[in-house]
Motif scaffolding. Structure first.
Motif, short mmCIF file in Angstrom:
data_model
loop_
_atom_site.label_atom_id
_atom_site.label_comp_id
_atom_site.label_asym_id
_atom_site.label_seq_id
_atom_site.Cartn_x
_atom_site.Cartn_y
_atom_site.Cartn_z
N GLN A 157 1.17 1.38 -23.40
CA GLN A 157 1.74 0.12 -22.95
C GLN A 157 2.49 0.27 -21.62
O GLN A 157 2.36 -0.57 -20.72
CB GLN A 157 2.68 -0.43 -24.02
N PHE A 158 3.25 1.33 -21.50
CA PHE A 158 3.98 1.58 -20.25
C PHE A 158 3.02 1.76 -19.09
O PHE A 158 3.21 1.19 -18.01
CB PHE A 158 4.86 2.82 -20.40
N THR A 159 1.97 2.55 -19.30
CA THR A 159 1.02 2.83 -18.22
C THR A 159 0.30 1.57 -17.78
O THR A 159 0.13 1.32 -16.58
CB THR A 159 0.01 3.90 -18.67
N GLN A 160 -0.13 0.77 -18.73
CA GLN A 160 -0.82 -0.47 -18.38
C GLN A 160 0.11 -1.42 -17.62
O GLN A 160 -0.30 -2.06 -16.64
CB GLN A 160 -1.36 -1.16 -19.64
N GLY A 161 1.36 -1.52 -18.07
CA GLY A 161 2.30 -2.39 -17.39
C GLY A 161 2.61 -1.91 -15.98
O GLY A 161 2.67 -2.71 -15.03
N ALA A 162 2.83 -0.60 -15.82
CA ALA A 162 3.11 -0.05 -14.50
C ALA A 162 1.91 -0.22 -13.57
O ALA A 162 2.06 -0.51 -12.38
CB ALA A 162 3.49 1.42 -14.62
N ALA A 163 0.69 -0.03 -14.12
CA ALA A 163 -0.52 -0.20 -13.31
C ALA A 163 -0.63 -1.63 -12.80
O ALA A 163 -1.01 -1.87 -11.64
CB ALA A 163 -1.74 0.17 -14.14
N ARG A 164 -0.29 -2.58 -13.65
CA ARG A 164 -0.32 -3.99 -13.23
C ARG A 164 0.70 -4.25 -12.13
O ARG A 164 0.42 -4.91 -11.14
CB ARG A 164 -0.03 -4.88 -14.43
N ASP A 165 1.91 -3.72 -12.29
CA ASP A 165 2.96 -3.96 -11.30
C ASP A 165 2.66 -3.30 -9.96
O ASP A 165 3.14 -3.76 -8.91
CB ASP A 165 4.31 -3.46 -11.83
N LEU A 166 1.89 -2.21 -9.97
CA LEU A 166 1.57 -1.49 -8.73
C LEU A 166 0.19 -1.84 -8.20
O LEU A 166 -0.29 -1.20 -7.25
CB LEU A 166 1.67 0.02 -8.97
N ALA A 167 -0.45 -2.83 -8.78
CA ALA A 167 -1.78 -3.24 -8.32
C ALA A 167 -1.74 -3.59 -6.84
O ALA A 167 -0.83 -4.28 -6.38
CB ALA A 167 -2.27 -4.44 -9.13
N GLY A 168 -2.70 -3.07 -6.08
CA GLY A 168 -2.79 -3.33 -4.66
C GLY A 168 -1.98 -2.38 -3.80
O GLY A 168 -2.04 -2.45 -2.56
N SER A 169 -1.23 -1.47 -4.43
CA SER A 169 -0.39 -0.53 -3.68
C SER A 169 -1.13 0.74 -3.28
O SER A 169 -0.62 1.54 -2.49
CB SER A 169 0.83 -0.15 -4.51
N GLY A 170 -2.31 0.97 -3.87
CA GLY A 170 -3.03 2.22 -3.66
C GLY A 170 -2.72 3.27 -4.70
O GLY A 170 -3.30 4.37 -4.67
N VAL A 171 -1.81 2.96 -5.63
CA VAL A 171 -1.45 3.89 -6.70
C VAL A 171 -2.19 3.50 -7.98
O VAL A 171 -2.07 2.36 -8.44
CB VAL A 171 0.07 3.89 -6.96
N ARG A 172 -2.95 4.44 -8.53
CA ARG A 172 -3.70 4.19 -9.76
C ARG A 172 -3.00 4.87 -10.93
O ARG A 172 -2.59 6.01 -10.83
CB ARG A 172 -5.12 4.73 -9.63
#
Length: 257
Positions: A157-172
């Motif tokens: 859950q944490f990883t999915q949420g962080a991935a969503r918040d960093l979408a478009g930043s270049g960080v996967r």
């Protein structure tokens, strides 16, 4: 030359990540508690693949250990391009059979360390506009498995949420959720594996190969085997009580680390 930092690097999936990334030409920062094994691993990977392999002894069940890895991840002069949060362990016994100190130690390693290290790495990655984090979870995240399953569910859950918040930043960011993997894990925890069918076991190197493909594809959750993908699909339809009974018969936990 890019650099990858791997926790729990000396065995299991962590060692498989180290082998794969070294073969692909990445320099490495290897993190684990056993400094002797770390040095042997670093020497072997350097000699075989001609990459630089840095050794960082740290116990992620302690604040001092987490802080040491945080500091390395935040070093702007030696940036880390890929973080693999693999360190983890299991406890033998059911709820209330495991000492509270061990349950809290598990949460420290599986949750607090993952949060702090991911954050330390992602900050610099976002500034540079590139980077990746793989948080090793488990298919136990999707079935009732006590503290272990709950901690791995948090990782997903944490990883999915962080991935969503960093979408478009270049960080996967991606949560890796394997099933039973042939590693030292069960032996270390004193868990028997005689009741686990042979077809349920996965090879660590194949798990890592699938994970790297999924990370490149931009997936935020990776279940690296068709058999487990099918099982997790069925798990969504099965009653929670039935899943709990099945997971109890197949062992204390699904063991990727």
């Amino acid at each position: 030359m890019t650099t990858a930092l791997i926790t729990g690097a000396t065995a299991g999936i962590g060692a498989a990540f180290a082998r794969r990334l070294a073969a692909d030409g990445h320099d490495l920062v290897l993190v684990a508690r056993d400094v002797t094994r770390l040095r042997e691993q670093a020497t072997e990977l350097h000699d075989r693949h001609r990459i630089e392999a840095e050794v960082l002894p740290a116990d992620l069940a302690e604040d001092k250990g987490i802080a040491a890895v945080e500091e390395r991840l935040a070093d702007p002069k030696n940036p880390v391009d890929l973080l693999v949060n693999n360190a983890g362990f299991g406890n033998k016994g059911r709820y209330l059979e495991v000492p509270m100190a061990e349950e809290l130690r598990m949460l420290k390693v599986h949750c607090e360390a993952v949060l702090r290290l991911t954050s330390a790495a992602a900050e610099g990655m976002r500034e540079r506009g590139r980077g990746g984090v793989v948080n090793v979870a488990s298919v136990a995240a999707f079935v009732p498995r006590g503290t272990y399953g709950a901690s791995k569910s948090w990782v997903v859950q944490f990883t999915q949420g962080a991935a969503r918040d960093l979408a478009g930043s270049g960080v996967r960011l991606m949560a890796l959720c394997p099933g039973f993997v042939r590693t030292e894990f069960h032996e270390r925890a004193g868990m028997g594996t005689e009741n686990i069918p042979g077809w349920m076991w996965l090879d660590a190197d194949k798990v890592v190969a699938a994970a790297m493909q999924d990370l490149a594809r931009g997936r935020t959750v990776s279940i690296p085997d068709a058999r487990y993908k099918a099982l997790m699909g069925l798990a969504k339809l099965a009653p929670r009580g039935a899943l709990g009974g099945i997971s109890s018969r197949t062992g204390r936990r699904y063991g990727p680390n």
